[in-house]
Write an enzyme that holds these catalytic residues in place. Structure first.
Site, mmCIF file in Angstrom:
data_model
loop_
_atom_site.group_PDB
_atom_site.id
_atom_site.type_symbol
_atom_site.label_atom_id
_atom_site.label_comp_id
_atom_site.label_asym_id
_atom_site.label_seq_id
_atom_site.Cartn_x
_atom_site.Cartn_y
_atom_site.Cartn_z
ATOM 1 N N GLY A 281 -14.901 -32.744 -41.821
ATOM 2 C CA GLY A 281 -14.783 -33.218 -43.195
ATOM 3 C C GLY A 281 -13.370 -33.436 -43.671
ATOM 4 N N PRO A 324 -13.752 -32.928 -36.127
ATOM 5 C CG PRO A 324 -11.876 -33.373 -34.806
ATOM 6 C CD PRO A 324 -12.998 -32.388 -34.981
ATOM 7 C CB CYS A 397 -28.976 -61.981 -51.347
ATOM 8 S SG CYS A 397 -29.818 -62.678 -52.764
#
Length: 478
Positions: A281, A324, A397
Site C-alpha cells: 500500500g 509492494p 460512451c
C-alpha cells in the site's frame, strides 16, 4: 434521483490544489520515471527515444514502460527493507503484488531483484511459473480461491497460501493431504485499522470481505484450527491495511495488533510463528500534492515499529514481509495518447476545455473507479501559448470517462497532438477492459536501445476470438 439544474458543482475553475505552472512545457521530474526527459523541442523522450517516433511506429494509445526504472525500484525496495530489518531481527523480503502489473518479463525482473511474488489468481500463478519464478518465493492470496488455484499452488510447491476464511482451512488441508504434502499457510487478519485512502482500497477495517477479525476472535479461532490440521503448517500472520498510503501511523497500529496476536497464539499453542506480513500500500506521486516517503526512510521507520511492538509483547522479532506493487510499477510507466478533438464548453460559470484522446476508461478506469487524480503533458512539441485548465477524457460512451480531471496544458492543444500521462504502471493495464469493444493497448518496454512489446496490443482477432459468431477477422475489422 430528481433532475436538477446544473450549478456550481459543474463549474470550470481550477481546483485550489493545482498550481499554476511557471512553464507549461516543462516536466515535474518526480512524476516521471528516471529515464524520461523533455528537450527544448518539447518532445517527450524515454531513454532517448522520442515518443513521436514511438507513436508513429507502434501506434497509440499505448503504455510505455521504463524497464531500467522498474528494475531499479525493485532492487532498491529489496535492498532497503532487507538492510533495515536486519538491524532489528532476521530480516525482511518484499513480495511484489502481481495484481499491480504482471507479465512474464516483469516476473523475471522481480526475480532478479530477489523479491518474492504475491499472486491472486490462477492466471497470475501461470505467468509466474512460465517465467521460471522460484515457487518457494510465491504466495497465493484471495478471498475465494478456486479448487484449481489451490491445486496448482500445491502441485507447483509454492511457499505460502494465505488463508482468508474458515471455509478455506479444510479445503486447503484436504487438498494437501490428498497430495501427501504439508501446505505452508499464513492467516490473513483483519486488524481494524482504517488507512487514509479511498474506501474501495482500504482493506483492514471490519466491514469488508478480506481476512478474519482480530476483534471478534475469529482470527485466533482460525489459527487454532490450522494448528490442529496435520497437513497445514501455520508459518505466520498477514495484514494489509490498504493502498496509496503515505502515513506510517496505520502500519504502526496494525503491526502492534498483529504482533500481539502472534504472541498470544505462540503462548497458547506452544508454537513458533516465524513470519509476519504487513502487506503493502505504499503510495506514489500522481500529482504535485502527493508526498511519498523514500523506500530507505520508510523501511527504517517500519523496522523501528516492529522492533518496538515485539519488545512490548516480549516476543522475538519475526521475519517480516511486505507487498509492494504500485510503488515499483506505478512510476515506471506512462500512457501515450493522441488527441482527437478539443472542445471548449461554457459551463455557465466558466469555460472547461475537454481534450478527447484515443483511449479512456478502457485503459485507465482508476479515475472513474477511485476518484484518482493524474497529471499529463503535451508530448510532441513545445508551445508559446499560456496554460489553460483542461480535462482529458476518453472516447467511450460514458460521461464519467475521464482520464485527467484537471491539469494545465497549452491553450493551443489541438487534434493530432500527443498527450502523455505519467504514473500509469499500476492497476491500469490489469484493470483494462474491452468496453465499447475497444482492444486493449499494449505495453511497450523500453530498455536503453532495446524497444519491444512486453505485452503486445490486443487485436480485433484477439477480442472477437471468444464470439462463436465471428469468423477470423482482419485487423481493420472486415
Amino acid at each position: 434521483m430528481p433532475a436538477h439544474i446544473a450549478g456550481s458543482l459543474h463549474a470550470a475553475p481550477s481546483p485550489v490544489w493545482l498550481p499554476y505552472p511557471d512553464d507549461v512545457n516543462a516536466l515535474m521530474p518526480s512524476l516521471w520515471s528516471a529515464n524520461v526527459t523533455k528537450g527544448d523541442d518539447g518532445v517527450l523522450r524515454i531513454a532517448g527515444h522520442p515518443v513521436t517516433a514511438l507513436a508513429e511506429q507502434y501506434g497509440t494509445p499505448m503504455y510505455v514502460l521504463d524497464v531500467a526504472d522498474f528494475r531499479a525500484r525493485a532492487a532498491e525496495f529489496a535492498r532497503a527493507f532487507s538492510t533495515a530489518f536486519e538491524r532489528v531481527g532476521p530480516g525482511a523480503r518484499g513480495y511484489y503484488a502481481g495484481k499491480a502489473f504482471l507479465c512474464t518479463a516483469a516476473a523475471g525482473w522481480i526475480a532478479e531483484a530477489d523479491l518474492g511474488l504475491d499472486c491472486c489468481s490462477l492466471g497470475e500463478l501461470m505467468i509466474a511459473r512460465r517465467a521460471g519464478f522460484d515457487p518457494a518465493l510465491v504466495g497465493l492470496h484471495g478471498n475465494n480461491k478456486s479448487d484449481a488455484e489451490i491445486a496448482f499452488a500445491l502441485d507447483w510447491g509454492i511457499g505460502r497460501i494465505v488463508i482468508d476464511s474458515f471455509d478455506e482451512i479444510p479445503r486447503v488441508a484436504a487438498a494437501a493431504a490428498d497430495r501427501g504434502t504439508t501446505a505452508r499457510v499464513m492467516l490473513r487478519v483483519t486488524v481494524g485499522v482504517e488507512a487514509h485512502t479511498h474506501d474501495f482500497i482500504a482493506t483492514a477495517h471490519e466491514d469488508q470481505k478480506f481476512g478474519l477479525s482480530l476483534q471478534g476472535g475469529d482470527a485466533a479461532a482460525a489459527a487454532a484450527q490450522i494448528i490442529d490440521a496435520p497437513s497445514l503448517e501455520l508459518i505466520g500472520l498477514h495484514s494489509h491495511i490498504g493502498s496509496q498510503i503515505f502515513d506510517k501511523a496505520g502500519f504502526e497500529v496494525a503491526a502492534g495488533r498483529i504482533i500481539g496476536l502472534r504472541a498470544e497464539i505462540e503462548r497458547t499453542h506452544g508454537v513458533s510463528l516465524p513470519e509476519v506480513d504487513l502487506g503493502g500500500g505504499f503510495g506514489i506521486q500522481y500529482t504535485s500534492q502527493d508526498t511519498p516517503t523514500p523506500f530507505g526512510e520508510i523501511a527504517e521507520q517500519l523496522a523501528d515499529v516492529v522492533g518496538k511492538a515485539c519488545a512490548e509483547h516480549g516476543s522475538e522479532v519475526p521475519f517480516v514481509s511486505f507487498e509492494p506493487g504500485r510503488a515499483i510499477a506505478g512510476p515506471a510507466m506512462f500512457t501515450l495518447y493522441r488527441v482527437g478533438t478539443v472542445k471548449p464548453v461554457d459551463t455557465g460559470s466558466g469555460v472547461r476545455c475537454y481534450v478527447s484522446v484515443d483511449g479512456g476508461m478502457s485503459d485507465n478506469i482508476r479515475t472513474a473507479l477511485y476518484d484518482a487524480d493524474y497529471s499529463c503533458t503535451l508530448a510532441n512539441r513545445t508551445s508559446p501559448e499560456d496554460p489553460v485548465v483542461v480535462r482529458v477524457v476518453g472516447k467511450h460512451c460514458e460521461s464519467g470517462d475521464i482520464i485527467v480531471r484537471d491539469e494545465y496544458l497549452p491553450a493551443d492543444i489541438a487534434a493530432g497532438d500527443l498527450v502523455a500521462v505519467p504514473g500509469t504502471g499500476a492497476y491500469c493495464r490489469p484493470l483494462a477492459s474491452n468496453y465499447n469493444h475497444v482492444p486493449r493497448p499494449g505495453v511497450l518496454a523500453v530498455d536503453g536501445e532495446d524497444v519491444r512489446w512486453a505485452i503486445r496490443p490486443e487485436s480485433y482477432q484477439d477480442m472477437f476470438a471468444t464470439d462463436p459468431g465471428f469468423a477470423p477477422v482482419h485487423e481493420n475489422g472486415e
